[in-house]
Design a protein around this motif. Structure first.
Motif, PDB file in Angstrom:
ATOM      1  N   LEU A   1       0.821  -1.199   0.000  1.00  0.00           N
ATOM      2  CA  LEU A   1       0.000   0.000   0.000  1.00  0.00           C
ATOM      3  C   LEU A   1       0.861   1.258   0.000  1.00  0.00           C
ATOM      4  O   LEU A   1       0.563   2.239  -0.693  1.00  0.00           O
ATOM      5  N   LEU A   2       1.943   1.204   0.789  1.00  0.00           N
ATOM      6  CA  LEU A   2       2.852   2.347   0.831  1.00  0.00           C
ATOM      7  C   LEU A   2       3.485   2.580  -0.551  1.00  0.00           C
ATOM      8  O   LEU A   2       3.656   3.734  -0.991  1.00  0.00           O
ATOM      9  N   LEU A   3       3.815   1.506  -1.260  1.00  0.00           N
ATOM     10  CA  LEU A   3       4.396   1.628  -2.597  1.00  0.00           C
ATOM     11  C   LEU A   3       3.393   2.236  -3.571  1.00  0.00           C
ATOM     12  O   LEU A   3       3.754   3.078  -4.413  1.00  0.00           O
ATOM     13  N   PHE A   4       2.113   1.861  -3.452  1.00  0.00           N
ATOM     14  CA  PHE A   4       1.090   2.447  -4.309  1.00  0.00           C
ATOM     15  C   PHE A   4       0.965   3.952  -4.073  1.00  0.00           C
ATOM     16  O   PHE A   4       0.840   4.742  -5.019  1.00  0.00           O
ATOM     17  N   PHE A   5       0.994   4.342  -2.794  1.00  0.00           N
ATOM     18  CA  PHE A   5       0.926   5.779  -2.497  1.00  0.00           C
ATOM     19  C   PHE A   5       2.153   6.504  -3.050  1.00  0.00           C
ATOM     20  O   PHE A   5       2.051   7.626  -3.553  1.00  0.00           O
TER      21      PHE A   5
ATOM     22  N   THR B   1       2.626  11.882   0.336  1.00  0.00           N
ATOM     23  CA  THR B   1       2.047  10.584  -0.027  1.00  0.00           C
ATOM     24  C   THR B   1       2.692   9.442   0.746  1.00  0.00           C
ATOM     25  O   THR B   1       2.022   8.461   1.095  1.00  0.00           O
ATOM     26  N   LEU B   2       3.996   9.556   1.035  1.00  0.00           N
ATOM     27  CA  LEU B   2       4.643   8.529   1.866  1.00  0.00           C
ATOM     28  C   LEU B   2       4.035   8.483   3.254  1.00  0.00           C
ATOM     29  O   LEU B   2       3.770   7.408   3.803  1.00  0.00           O
ATOM     30  N   ILE B   3       3.823   9.647   3.837  1.00  0.00           N
ATOM     31  CA  ILE B   3       3.255   9.697   5.193  1.00  0.00           C
ATOM     32  C   ILE B   3       1.839   9.139   5.197  1.00  0.00           C
ATOM     33  O   ILE B   3       1.462   8.315   6.046  1.00  0.00           O
ATOM     34  N   ILE B   4       1.026   9.562   4.227  1.00  0.00           N
ATOM     35  CA  ILE B   4      -0.353   9.072   4.161  1.00  0.00           C
ATOM     36  C   ILE B   4      -0.374   7.563   3.910  1.00  0.00           C
ATOM     37  O   ILE B   4      -1.153   6.812   4.519  1.00  0.00           O
ATOM     38  N   GLY B   5       0.492   7.089   3.024  1.00  0.00           N
ATOM     39  CA  GLY B   5       0.549   5.656   2.761  1.00  0.00           C
ATOM     40  C   GLY B   5       0.967   4.858   3.978  1.00  0.00           C
ATOM     41  O   GLY B   5       0.409   3.790   4.258  1.00  0.00           O
TER      42      GLY B   5
END
Length: 347
Positions: A14-18, A57-61
């Motif tokens: 999920l983090l990679l997708f974000f 986006t990294l933080i949100i992911g």
């Protein structure tokens, strides 16, 4: 390999997708500045915007991944508890509709497993008690046989001793040498009668659990067995005294089987016995400092290990064996317990 491991983990996937989403947004901003759609007077502002988008986006992911992982971890831990024999665990209610159905299905599955294990335990206890009743009949028949043996051996020896002792005064008056022979015969017959009586008493000795609780039986049997076989024994018990007779009987037989295996095969000097009764399960652990055995031997099994497993499975439990060559052996037995109210409903 590292990328494959990351993609197999939902949180990092999920983090990679974000991160990809943020990168695409940054590329879009960059293309916009090149084509003139987006006008940036200072190039540093563009760099800050791109960096800000990626970091955001990294933080949100990461936060999103942690939230999802936080809902998966409790179910994983509860599954491990069920695998260990603790069937009382349940998933709490959640407002997340994605996991609410999964949690409910897990609880339904655990309820079904608990009911089946409870029924299996009741059937096992019934089988144990039926075997005990059959064994009692066999014991009664054996006692009748021993009574006949007692009459045919010790009783006759005592009668012969009585006859010889009655004639001894007259023989002593008439022939002192013959009297000494009679006394030697009396000593021999009394020794024979004593040995025969001890053998019969040993056969008539009741089982260790007759008239005792499991804790009382182990308090007497375990140190005596260790002393007779040159072992140093350490015992730790925490029992509430509300176990059924079938559970106590099977656990005592498992302890006997495990100790016999230690004496025959382990070459140990120290044995530790732990027996603890919790609200939902009973855990028996027997450890030694002997030579241990390999995983190959464990898979092949032995008569003693197989017997212990069968006894535990009759009560819905399982046996866990931990051993390595030169590192001793630990046998851990988990027996589930069920609430009395549920037992009544199931019956």
């Amino acid at each position: 390999m590292i990328v494959q491991r990351i993609l197999k983990n939902t949180k990092w996937e999920l983090l990679l997708f974000f991160l990809l989403t943020g990168s695409l947004a940054a590329i879009t901003l960059y293309i916009g500045t090149i084509t003139g759609v987006i006008v940036v007077h200072d190039s540093r502002v563009w760099i800050y915007d791109v960096a800000g988008v990626v970091v955001l986006t990294l933080i949100i992911g990461y936060v999103a991944g942690r939230r999802i992982q936080g809902r998966i971890d409790p179910m994983h831990l509860n599954m491990l508890q069920v695998a260990k024999g603790n069937l009382s665990v349940r998933m709490p209610e959640t407002v997340d509709q994605t996991f609410a159905g999964v949690y409910q299905e897990f609880n339904n599955m655990t309820d079904a497993v608990e009911k089946k294990m409870q029924l299996l335990q009741q059937l096992g206890e019934k089988e144990v008690m039926e075997k005990e009743q059959a064994a009692e009949k066999a014991v009664l028949e054996e006692r009748r046989r021993l009574a006949r043996d007692l009459h045919d051996t010790v009783s006759q020896q005592l009668f012969a001793i009585h006859m010889a002792a009655s004639s001894l005064p007259k023989v002593l008056e008439n022939n002192e040498e013959q009297a000494h022979l009679v006394m030697d015969q009396l000593i021999l017959m009394s020794n024979t009668a004593q040995k025969q009586m001890r053998a019969l008493i040993a056969q008539l000795r009741p089982m260790e659990l007759v008239g005792k609780t499991l804790a009382e039986a182990l308090d007497q049997w375990f140190p005596d067995y260790c002393r007779q076989n040159g072992l140093k024994g350490i015992k730790d018990m925490d029992l509430h005294g509300d176990m059924s007779e079938a559970k106590e009987h099977q656990l005592f037989l498992i302890v006997q089987e495990a100790m016999a295996n230690i004496v025959k095969h382990a070459g140990a000097k120290l044995v530790s016995l732990s027996l603890r009764e919790g609200p939902r399960q009973v855990v028996l652990s027997i450890s030694d400092d002997g030579q241990g055995f390999s995983s190959t031997y464990q898979k092949q099994g032995s008569y003693g290990l197989t017997t212990m497993r069968e006894r535990a499975e009759k009560l819905g439990g399982h046996v866990e064996i931990i051993s390595k060559p030169g590192a001793g052996t630990t046998i851990r037995v988990h027996i589930p317990k069920f609430e009395d109210s549920k037992r009544g409903e199931q019956e």
